[in-house]
Scaffold this motif. Structure first.
Motif: not given
Length: 263
Positions: A12-21, A57-61, A225-231, A234-240
């Motif tokens: 869940x935290x990973x999704x937040x990081x990918x979405x907002x940085x 991982x987020x920066x590569x995306x 294990x949790x944060x990598x798929x989460x980020x 999050x990065x994928x849906x960041x723009x929307x």
């Protein structure tokens, strides 16, 4: 049970990081302290190591999506990396001089840093939301085509890098404020630039914390294990995704967490 809950919360935290940085260390470190009863020094060091992979991982995306400013990332990193190593050097000094107080000192440093970053970010967001015509004093824009602009960027990177080295916090939140205030980055490039500079900073900070001997790999691996798929999600849906409601929710949580840490 902890081995199951930690990857879930980290996801869940990973999704937040990918979405907002923002929000990685500010959320995971207090979670380790309060929910899983981890000593502050171990929580901070383990989170630095865990957050490194998540940010990389987020920066590569974001690099693949071209949603970052390479020049800003480069010059900030030139200051933040030495700054973080200085912060870790201070921790080594504290550990050597007063090892029994290391957890208490790091706990208060962590709380104060999260509180400062959250208050600044929340005030800025509320002013822009509810008083859009209110004119704040305009800060100078850093021009990276000039020597002065490069030196200003390196200097502010070094200061914030030192804070990250000491607390693991601010690699996202405080740098995001700098990117908005001094570089006027648009929302699309803000998140990617923030995550990318944090990835470089945390790579070096993580090595420094490993030398402290306070990293617990039994915490790091479940967080990965949790944060990598989460980020990635999050990065994928960041723009929307709507950024303002998300950030307001995160800042409100961080405000409560930081007060708990300080007091």
């Amino acid at each position: 049970m902890d081995f199951l809950l930690l990857p879930l919360f980290s996801f869940l935290v990973g999704i937040v990081v990918g979405l907002t940085g923002i929000g990685g260390a500010s959320l995971i470190t207090p979670m380790l302290i309060f929910v899983f009863q981890v000593p502050p020094a171990v929580a901070i060091s383990s989170d630095v190591v865990a957050a490194t992979l998540m940010k990389v991982v987020g920066s590569i995306k974001h690099w693949q999506q071209r949603t970052l400013d390479v020049q800003v990332v480069k010059w900030l990193a030139l200051g933040s990396v030495p700054g973080s190593l200085l912060g870790i050097g201070i921790l080594h000094l504290i550990k050597h001089k007063a090892e029994h107080n290391l957890n208490e000192i790091m706990l208060h440093l962590l709380g104060m840093t999260i509180l400062l970053a959250t208050v600044l970010a929340l005030v800025q967001m509320l002013l822009l939301t509810f008083f859009p015509k209110f004119q704040l004093p305009e800060l100078p824009k850093f021009d990276l085509t000039t020597l002065l602009g490069c030196l200003q960027t390196v200097s502010i990177g070094a200061f914030l890098g030192c804070i990250v080295g000491l607390t693991s916090v601010a690699s996202g939140s405080m740098f995001a404020l700098v990117l908005i205030a001094f570089f006027r980055l648009d929302a699309r490039k803000l998140v990617g630039t923030d995550i990318s500079q944090a990835a470089i900073l945390l790579l070096f900070t993580a090595f420094g914390h490993l030398t402290l001997g306070t990293v617990d790999w039994g915490l790091v691996l479940p967080i990965w294990l949790g944060s990598v798929p989460g980020v990635l999600i999050g990065a994928k849906i960041c723009q929307a995704a709507p950024q303002k409601p998300l950030r307001f929710m995160i800042y409100s949580i961080l405000m409560m967490v930081s007060l708990k840490l300080v007091y």
